[in-house]
Enzyme design. Structure first.
Site, short mmCIF file in Angstrom:
data_model
loop_
_atom_site.label_atom_id
_atom_site.label_comp_id
_atom_site.label_asym_id
_atom_site.label_seq_id
_atom_site.Cartn_x
_atom_site.Cartn_y
_atom_site.Cartn_z
N CYS A 2 0.82 -1.22 0.00
CA CYS A 2 0.00 0.00 0.00
C CYS A 2 0.85 1.27 0.00
O CYS A 2 1.95 1.28 0.55
CB CYS A 2 -0.87 0.05 1.24
SG CYS A 2 -1.89 -1.39 1.47
N ARG A 27 5.30 -0.08 -5.95
CA ARG A 27 5.27 -0.85 -4.70
C ARG A 27 4.33 -2.05 -4.80
O ARG A 27 4.39 -2.94 -3.96
CB ARG A 27 4.83 0.04 -3.54
CG ARG A 27 5.78 1.20 -3.27
CD ARG A 27 5.22 2.12 -2.24
NE ARG A 27 5.04 1.46 -0.97
CZ ARG A 27 5.97 1.41 -0.02
NH1 ARG A 27 7.13 1.98 -0.21
NH2 ARG A 27 5.73 0.79 1.11
N TRP A 73 -3.13 -2.67 -1.39
CA TRP A 73 -2.73 -4.05 -1.65
C TRP A 73 -3.55 -4.85 -0.64
O TRP A 73 -3.30 -4.77 0.56
CB TRP A 73 -1.24 -4.19 -1.40
CG TRP A 73 -0.59 -5.41 -1.98
CD1 TRP A 73 -0.24 -5.62 -3.28
CD2 TRP A 73 -0.18 -6.58 -1.28
NE1 TRP A 73 0.38 -6.82 -3.42
CE2 TRP A 73 0.42 -7.44 -2.22
CE3 TRP A 73 -0.25 -7.00 0.06
CZ2 TRP A 73 0.93 -8.68 -1.87
CZ3 TRP A 73 0.27 -8.23 0.39
CH2 TRP A 73 0.85 -9.07 -0.56
N ASN A 99 -2.06 2.29 5.68
CA ASN A 99 -1.17 1.16 5.39
C ASN A 99 -0.99 0.39 6.69
O ASN A 99 -0.80 1.01 7.74
CB ASN A 99 0.21 1.63 4.93
CG ASN A 99 0.18 2.36 3.60
OD1 ASN A 99 -0.85 2.38 2.93
ND2 ASN A 99 1.30 2.96 3.23
N GLY A 100 -0.98 -0.92 6.62
CA GLY A 100 -0.79 -1.72 7.84
C GLY A 100 -2.02 -2.55 8.12
O GLY A 100 -2.89 -2.71 7.27
N GLU A 480 19.36 -17.14 -6.18
CA GLU A 480 18.93 -15.82 -6.60
C GLU A 480 18.53 -15.83 -8.09
O GLU A 480 17.55 -15.19 -8.48
CB GLU A 480 20.03 -14.79 -6.32
CG GLU A 480 19.79 -13.40 -6.87
CD GLU A 480 18.42 -12.81 -6.56
OE1 GLU A 480 17.76 -13.24 -5.60
OE2 GLU A 480 18.00 -11.91 -7.31
N LYS A 484 14.83 -14.69 -9.31
CA LYS A 484 14.58 -13.58 -10.24
C LYS A 484 13.79 -14.10 -11.44
O LYS A 484 12.85 -13.46 -11.89
CB LYS A 484 15.92 -13.00 -10.69
CG LYS A 484 15.89 -11.57 -11.06
CD LYS A 484 16.05 -10.61 -9.91
CE LYS A 484 15.28 -10.92 -8.67
NZ LYS A 484 15.80 -10.38 -7.46
N GLU A 487 10.11 -14.76 -10.50
CA GLU A 487 9.36 -13.54 -10.16
C GLU A 487 8.83 -12.82 -11.40
O GLU A 487 7.71 -12.35 -11.40
CB GLU A 487 10.27 -12.55 -9.42
CG GLU A 487 10.42 -12.84 -7.96
CD GLU A 487 11.29 -11.79 -7.29
OE1 GLU A 487 10.82 -11.21 -6.31
OE2 GLU A 487 12.42 -11.55 -7.75
N HIS A 503 20.79 -36.95 -5.85
CA HIS A 503 20.05 -37.50 -4.70
C HIS A 503 18.55 -37.32 -4.86
O HIS A 503 17.81 -37.41 -3.89
CB HIS A 503 20.53 -36.83 -3.41
CG HIS A 503 21.96 -37.12 -3.09
ND1 HIS A 503 22.42 -38.39 -2.79
CD2 HIS A 503 23.06 -36.32 -3.07
CE1 HIS A 503 23.72 -38.35 -2.58
NE2 HIS A 503 24.13 -37.10 -2.75
N LYS A 601 6.76 -4.29 -3.71
CA LYS A 601 8.17 -3.92 -3.58
C LYS A 601 8.66 -4.06 -2.15
O LYS A 601 9.71 -4.61 -1.89
CB LYS A 601 8.38 -2.48 -4.08
CG LYS A 601 9.82 -2.00 -4.02
CD LYS A 601 10.72 -2.84 -4.91
CE LYS A 601 12.17 -2.44 -4.85
NZ LYS A 601 13.04 -3.47 -5.43
#
Ligand code: F6R
Length: 606
Positions: A2, A27, A73, A99-100, A480, A484, A487, A503, A601
């Site tokens: 948010c 965001r 969000w 927000n929250g 990583e 990426k 995502e 294995h 974000k």
């Protein structure tokens, strides 16, 4: 996640708020809304979807000298127009953006309903609007304070009231909120990028603080109404940092910025003569640094993977046991905090809730925690005992790239500091310093190979599922790379230690499932090439990310070469082509690269 923006002053608030919202789009959000204090009263508009859709829905003549706006969000209640913010009181007099998460929203809703309140949304925020409207206090500031006394949870709030059109009241608890100071105007935002076009003079609110903002200034106070004097500080940010500047996507812009941004980070910090590094912000004397026996990195997602890179660097250079753990797990398991362990919180945004909680858990138990943080003045940066600012500049794309490179460099510097107060020799220190100085140019040469990497990405994007493999230093690089790739391309990408393939995961290999193999030129090259042979024997196709001179294995379908640096620093360079692979795979698939679906974000909720 948010976003909040607010304005009060002499200009029309509408274009300022809409521009601010578009700066917060990165965001991640699913709906947006605005409340304008117009001469005809408060006008509220909300829309599911993009900010531009909200803008299109606004009447052309809408104007007012104050207003608040929001990108939501969803947490409480699905993505609907009714659940978007601003939320309003029953009499529509009070508007709130938030927000929250309000933890006791259900109890408050029940109590309000028993007093006759009727709710128009499923949000936790709406209860705050009702509480403020029902408060007995005469001023908006006091009404907000009165309402907050019954609220538990996290919030950044901005509130307007038709009865007090000359002010916006804001409050912070666990979610960032910044005031921007202008000339006969004031701004409010949850993120600096929404302010940068208008002012560089800002006030960071701390948890538990409330502010009353008018066109002529601001007053800050605590939740028990005690005044708190807060002076503005200057931010070092300009508009070009948060603009596309001709690029198609922020993700690519940020990948390409790395040679320059790295230069900014290391300038003035490296000491060639003593093979050392100056990190004054750590606030630790050589004696204190010597007193630590272990190092533990705490971060989430990609920041956690870089933490693993950092742990390996510290083991290599300082010969101290070091490991990384997701902060999101650490905070929930009642961790044992050791006085001789140095905890390192790593975060681009400095606002990730799980990492911030982990920091508090360490501090509550008497541990020592330093931060590797990009956003100056952010929550984690301020709560740590000291730290290293990353100086990567703003990172707008949801998928992190340059900030991660800066984190890895930050860890290399920390490893050098810890190493040089122990047994790392001057000459080994000088070797690492020289390696750090070469990195910018070497990353430049990886970026120059973009067209070829894009070709490989186009081929890999055709697969539904991929493996990324690496060994020891190469394993967090593989993690990583997979992160990426998944995502932004939405392909299933899974990382394995190359040694673990036989294995179990080998069962999945066939011509449909390609592998990206990280093969540095080091003592493990032969073993990595053997793993590639095993994949080839099952008809798997392999893209090898490697150094010049590593012999081509018969199993290779594609090869990407990066310059060799020092072995301890090689993971930094090996990660860069994986950023471009992910970017170009997503581009080939036509995805919304800077705002991947379902992601935000900075993850400021639990
Ligand atoms: C991946 C990504 C996330 C973040 C994670 C932590 O591209 O961006 O996995 O790394 O959410 O965020 P920060 O670093 O802001 O704490």
């Amino acid at each position: 996640m948010c976003g909040i923006v607010g304005y009060i002053g002499t200009q029309n608030a509408v274009p300022i708020l809409m521009e601010g919202l578009s700066r917060l789009e990165y965001r991640g959000y699913d709906s947006a809304g605005v409340a304008i204090m117009s001469p005809q009263g408060t006008k509220v508009f909300r829309q599911v979807g993009r900010v531009r859709e909200l803008e299109a829905a606004l009447p052309g003549r809408l104007s007012g000298r104050a207003g608040i706006a929001h990108t939501r969000w969803a947490t409480h209640g699905p993505v609907t127009q009714a659940n978007a913010h601003p939320q309003v009181s029953q009499d529509r007099r009070v508007s709130v953006v938030h927000n929250g998460i309000i933890d006791n929203a259900d109890d408050l809703r029940e109590a309000l309903a028993s007093r006759g309140a009727v709710f128009a949304s499923e949000t936790d925020t709406e209860v705050v609007a009702h509480l403020i409207a029902l408060a007995s206090a005469a001023t908006l500031e006091d009404a907000v304070l009165e309402a907050l006394r019954s609220v538990t949870g996290t919030y950044a709030l901005a509130v307007t009231d038709e009865r007090h059109p000359d002010r916006i009241v804001v409050a912070r608890n666990g979610s960032p909120l910044i005031l921007g100071v202008g000339d006969r105007e004031m701004f409010v935002a949850s993120d600096l990028s929404a302010l940068v076009r208008h002012t560089t003079s800002v006030v960071h609110l701390d948890d538990g603080e409330v502010a009353c903002v008018t066109a002529s200034g601001y007053r800050t106070f605590s939740r028990d109404a005690t005044d708190i004097a807060k002076l503005p500080t200057r931010i070092d940010l300009d508009l070009a940092d948060v603009d596309l500047a001709g690029h198609e996507h922020f993700m690519r812009k940020e990948i390409l910025e790395q040679p320059d941004s790295i230069e900014r980070m290391i300038r003035g910090r490296l000491d060639e003569r003593f093979g050392a590094v100056r990190l004054d912000g750590l606030n630790l004397t050589p004696r204190e640094l010597r007193g630590f026996r272990r190092v533990k990195m705490l971060g989430c997602g990609s920041a956690y993977y870089v933490g693993q890179v950092g742990a390996q660097m510290i083991e290599d250079l300082a010969r101290m046991p070091a490991d990384a753990e997701p902060a999101s797990e650490f905070r929930y398991r009642n961790p044992v905090i050791e006085p001789d362990t140095l905890y390192v919180a790593v975060s681009q945004s400095g606002e990730t809730a799980d990492t911030a909680f982990a920091v508090r858990e360490v501090k509550r138990k008497g541990g020592q925690v330093v931060g590797l943080v990009n956003v100056v003045g952010s929550t984690i940066a301020r709560e740590c005992d000291g730290g290293i600012y990353l100086h990567a500049g703003p990172e707008i794309a949801v998928a992190s790239t340059k900030a991660l490179t800066h984190m890895a460099i930050g860890f290399a510097m920390l490893a050098l500091v810890l190493g040089r107060v122990r047994d790392l020799s001057i000459s080994d220190g000088q070797r690492i310093v020289a390696g750090l100085q070469r990195l910018g140019d070497q990353i430049g040469s990886v970026l120059a190979d973009e067209a070829r990497i894009a070709d490989v990405a186009g081929a890999l994007a055709q697969a539904q599922s991929l493996f990324f493999i690496g060994r020891v230093r190469g394993y967090p690089v593989a993690r990583e790379g997979a992160q990426k790739f998944k995502e932004v391309s939405y392909r299933h990408a899974e990382a394995y230690q190359a040694s673990e393939l036989k294995h179990g995961p080998l069962a999945l290999i066939d011509e449909e499932l390609p592998t990206v193999a990280i093969v540095p030129d080091d003592e493990l090259t032969g073993r990595n090439l053997a793993a590639i042979e095993q994949i080839k024997a099952r008809n798997g196709r392999v893209a090898v990310v490697t150094h010049p001179g590593v012999p081509a294995s018969a199993g290779e379908a594609w090869r990407i070469t990066v310059p060799k640096n020092e072995p301890e620093l090689d993971p930094i360079l090996l990660t860069v082509p994986l950023q471009l692979l992910a970017y170009h795979a997503a581009r080939a698939l036509g995805h919304d690269i800077d705002k991947p679906r379902n992601l935000a974000k900075s993850v400021t909720v639990e």
